[in-house]
Enzyme design. Structure first.
Site, mmCIF file in Angstrom:
data_model
loop_
_atom_site.group_PDB
_atom_site.id
_atom_site.type_symbol
_atom_site.label_atom_id
_atom_site.label_comp_id
_atom_site.label_asym_id
_atom_site.label_seq_id
_atom_site.Cartn_x
_atom_site.Cartn_y
_atom_site.Cartn_z
ATOM 1 N N ASP A 188 0.897 -1.150 0.000
ATOM 2 C CA ASP A 188 0.000 0.000 0.000
ATOM 3 C C ASP A 188 0.933 1.196 0.000
ATOM 4 O OD1 ASP A 188 -1.419 2.281 0.832
ATOM 5 O OD2 ASP A 188 -2.989 1.030 1.677
ATOM 6 N N HIS A 189 1.061 1.863 -1.143
ATOM 7 C CA HIS A 189 2.157 2.824 -1.249
ATOM 8 C C HIS A 189 2.016 3.984 -0.261
ATOM 9 C CE1 HIS A 189 -0.544 5.107 -3.934
ATOM 10 N NE2 HIS A 189 0.238 6.141 -3.728
ATOM 11 N N HIS A 251 -5.772 2.850 1.284
ATOM 12 C CA HIS A 251 -5.018 3.987 1.803
ATOM 13 C C HIS A 251 -5.701 4.652 2.993
ATOM 14 C CE1 HIS A 251 -3.010 3.232 -1.878
ATOM 15 N NE2 HIS A 251 -3.762 3.977 -2.656
HETATM 16 C C1 BG6 Z 1 -3.708 4.870 -6.194
HETATM 17 C C2 BG6 Z 1 -5.077 4.980 -6.811
HETATM 18 O O1 BG6 Z 1 -3.635 3.766 -5.348
HETATM 19 O O2 BG6 Z 1 -3.432 6.046 -5.461
HETATM 20 C C3 BG6 Z 1 -5.179 6.218 -7.684
HETATM 21 O O3 BG6 Z 1 -5.332 3.828 -7.593
HETATM 22 C C4 BG6 Z 1 -4.780 7.441 -6.908
HETATM 23 O O4 BG6 Z 1 -6.488 6.363 -8.199
HETATM 24 C C5 BG6 Z 1 -3.423 7.225 -6.228
HETATM 25 O O5 BG6 Z 1 -4.718 8.534 -7.793
HETATM 26 C C6 BG6 Z 1 -3.087 8.370 -5.319
HETATM 27 O O6 BG6 Z 1 -1.764 8.239 -4.895
HETATM 28 P P1 BG6 Z 1 -0.899 9.502 -4.508
HETATM 29 O O7 BG6 Z 1 0.381 8.920 -4.004
HETATM 30 O O8 BG6 Z 1 -0.742 10.309 -5.753
HETATM 31 O O9 BG6 Z 1 -1.679 10.240 -3.461
#
Ligand code: BG6
Length: 501
Positions: A188-189, A251
Site C-alpha cells: 500500500d504505497h 489507503h
Molecule cells: C492509487 C489509486 O492507489 O493512489 C489512484 O489507484 C490514486 O487512483 C493514487 O490517484 C493516489 O496516490 P498519490 O500517491 O498520488 O496520493
C-alpha cells in the site's frame, strides 16, 4: 517503526512480472535507480523484467532511462547511468506460458551466477488481480517460488487485492498455496510515504499528544485525501473500482489505523500489524440504513480544473456514458473501543476536487463555556492538529490567542512546521522505501492478510448497502468543487464542518 540504519540488504534479484506496464516505468525503475544513487542497494543485485512485450535487455534499459528521465526525483546522472543499467535485464513471455517461465529461471540463474547473487529473489507482481493466480502458479511450477537453502523468495502483491471480500480471500488463498505469509508483501504505497510513517513517531515520540489522544479530549477526526486529477487514462480500471475500493479500502483505512491504534509494545512488524488490526476489529460495520445515513457517494460532472475546462466523469475515456461509479465518497465512521467511543472519524476522498491535498486533522474539544468562551455567539474554536500528508508536508497546530488591542478578542492562529524547510533535501519516494524493506525482509509497512480482509469486509458492507438501495442515480458535483452538497450535509447534521484545505 523502521529503525533503519541497521539493515543490510542481501544480494538479490528483483523480478518484475508485468514489467512493460506504467508502474514499472513511472515508479519501480525510478525507485531502484534512486536507491542505487543513495548507496542503499546490495553490493550485488539485478532487476529482471518479464512481460509479453517484445523487448530485449537493451530495450528494457531504454524504458528504464526514459522512466527515470521523466519521473525520477533525481535526473539521469550520465556518469553513473552505465553502471546502473548493467544490472537491468529482460525476459519476454506471457503469464500462461510455462516455457517462458522456464526461460526466466534459466536467465535468472545465469545472471545470478555471473554476479554472485545467491538466489535471493523478490517477485513483484505488477499485474491485474485476474493474473495473480496464473503468475504464482507458474512461479511455483518453474521451481522459482522455492528458495534454495539460506536464500529467500518473496512476493510483492500490488493493490487491488481483490474486488470485494470474497475475491480478496480467493487471491490470498492462491498466494498462500505457494508462498508463506511471511514472504508475502502486500503493498500500500501510502505506508511508504515519509509523512505517513511519521504519524507514529509524532504520536509516540512526543509526550504532549498521547495523553490527549482519546475521546475525552478529541471531538472528531477528519481524514481527507483530495485529488485534483480526474481518472485520466485509467477509466477502464476505475469503472470497476470507484473511490471506495480504489482509495478507502486501502489507503484511507490505513491512515485511520495509524491515527487510531493503541501504542504497540514494540516496533516488530507483527506487533505493529496486530495493533492496527485492533482498530479494524473495532470499526463499526456500516450496513443497510446506516449506509444511507453515514456514507455519501457522488460523481464529478463537467467543471474546471485550474484554468482549464474539463469534462465530466461519464465523458472520460473508457467510461460508460450511464456509469454510476463513484468518484467521491465521504463516510462517518466510528471505532467502537474505549479510546474512541463516540468520536466520529470523517473520511473523504475524491477526484477532480479543487486541489491535491491530503491531511489528517485532529479536532480537539473546545474549552468550557466560561471566561473567554462564555459568549455563545463567539465560540473559541477548539485546537486542531493537522498532519499534512501531501503535497505541502508538515503539521499545523491551531491554537487560540488574543488579538492585540484593549478588548479580549480571541482568534485562532497556526503554529506551523514544514518538512521541506526543516529538513533540507528531498524525501525518498514511497516505492523506494517499500522495495528496500522487501529486500531486507521488513514487513512492518505491508498489509497482512487479516488486515486486507478486515478492510474488505467493512467496505463490502457499504457496497452491499449501495446495491440494496438500488440507486440508479447518484449526486453529481462540479469538477473543481469540494464535492456534493450531500457530503456537507452529512457532517453539518452533527454541527461540524469539513475543513477548508
Ligand atoms: C492509487 C489509486 O492507489 O493512489 C489512484 O489507484 C490514486 O487512483 C493514487 O490517484 C493516489 O496516490 P498519490 O500517491 O498520488 O496520493
Amino acid at each position: 517503526m523502521h529503525r533503519g540504519g541497521d539493515r543490510e540488504p542481501a544480494p538479490s534479484t528483483i523480478v518484475i512480472l508485468g514489467a512493460a506496464g506504467d508502474l514499472t516505468r513511472r515508479k519501480l525503475l525510478p525507485a531502484i535507480y534512486n536507491l542505487g544513487l543513495d548507496g542503499l542497494l546490495p553490493d550485488a543485485y539485478a532487476v529482471m523484467g518479464f512481460a509479453r512485450r517484445e523487448l530485449d535487455d537493451a530495450g528494457f534499459r531504454d524504458v528504464a532511462r526514459d522512466g527515470v528521465a521523466r519521473y525520477s526525483r533525481r535526473p539521469v546522472d550520465e556518469a553513473k547511468w552505465p553502471e546502473f543499467e548493467k544490472n537491468l535485464f529482460y525476459t519476454r513471455g506471457s503469464f500462461d506460458d510455462a516455457t517462458a517461465f522456464a526461460e526466466l529461471k534459466r536467465r535468472l540463474e545465469e545472471v545470478e551466477s555471473e554476479r554472485g547473487i545467491p538466489g535471493n529473489r523478490v517477485f513483484y507482481l505488477s499485474v491485474p488481480p485476474s493474473a495473480i493466480e496464473t503468475c504464482v502458479q507458474q512461479l511455483h511450477a518453474a521451481g522459482l517460488a522455492d528458495a534454495p537453502d539460506g536464500s529467500f523468495a518473496r512476493v510483492i502483491v500490488e493493490k487491488p487485492v481483490g474486488h470485494d471480500l470474497e475475491s480478496a480471500e480467493e487471491i490470498n488463498d492462491v498466494v498462500a498455496t505457494v508462498f508463506d505469509e511471511e514472504d508475502v508483501f502486500r503493498i500500500d504505497h501510502y505506508l511508504g510515504k515519509e509523512t505517513v510513517q511519521s504519524i507514529l513517531v509524532l504520536r509516540f515520540s512526543n509526550s504532549i499528544f498521547e495523553p490527549l489522544w482519546n475521546q475525552k479530549y478529541i471531538d472528531h477526526v477528519q481524514i481527507t485525501v483530495s485529488e485534483e486529477e480526474g481518472v485520466g487514462t485509467r477509466g477502464g480500471y476505475y469503472e470497476e473500482a470507484g473511490a471506495l475500493r480504489d482509495m478507502v479500502q486501502n489507503h484511507i483505512l490505513q491512515l485511520l489505523c495509524l491515527t487510531a491504534m493503541d501504542p504497540p509494545w514494540s516496533l516488530d512488524a507483527e506487533v505493529v500489524r496486530d495493533h492496527k488490526m485492533g482498530v479494524l476489529n473495532c470499526l463499526r460495520p456500516l450496513r443497510g440504513r446506516e449506509v444511507e445515513r453515514h456514507v455519501v457517494r457522488a460523481q464529478y460532472g463537467p467543471g474546471r480544473s485550474g484554468d482549464e475546462e474539463v469534462r465530466g466523469y461519464r465523458r472520460e475515456d473508457r467510461v460508460r456514458p450511464e456509469s454510476t461509479t463513484e468518484t467521491y465518497v465521504a463516510i462517518q465512521a466510528y471505532v467502537d473501543n474505549w479510546r474512541w467511543a463516540g468520536v466520529p472519524f470523517y473520511l473523504r476522498t475524491g477526484k477532480r476536487l479543487p486541489k491535491r491535498a491530503s491531511e489528517i486533522a485532529i479536532q480537539f474539544k473546545g474549552v468550557p463555556p466560561v471566561l473567554f468562551n462564555a459568549d455563545p455567539d463567539r465560540d473559541v474554536a477548539g485546537n486542531v492538529l493537522a498532519l499534512r500528508i501531501q503535497p505541502d508536508e508538515g503539521l499545523t497546530l491551531q491554537i487560540a490567542t488574543k488579538q492585540p488591542g484593549p478588548a479580549a478578542v480571541i482568534s485562532p492562529v497556526d503554529m506551523d512546521f514544514n518538512y521541506g524547510t526543516a529538513f533540507a533535501g528531498q524525501s525518498p519516494e514511497a516505492y523506494e522505501r517499500l522495495l528496500l524493506d522487501v529486500v531486507v525482509g521488513d514487513a512492518s509497512l505491508f498489509m497482512r492478510r487479516d488486515a486486507v480482509e478486515a478492510s474488505w469486509e467493512w467496505v463490502t458492507g457499504i457496497l452491499e448497502g449501495w446495491d440494496a438501495s438500488g440507486a440508479r442515480w447518484l449526486p453529481e458535483y462540479a469538477a473543481g468543487s469540494w464535492g456534493p452538497v450531500e457530503g456537507d450535509r452529512m457532517i453539518e447534521a452533527e454541527g461540524r464542518k469539513w475543513r477548508a484545505l
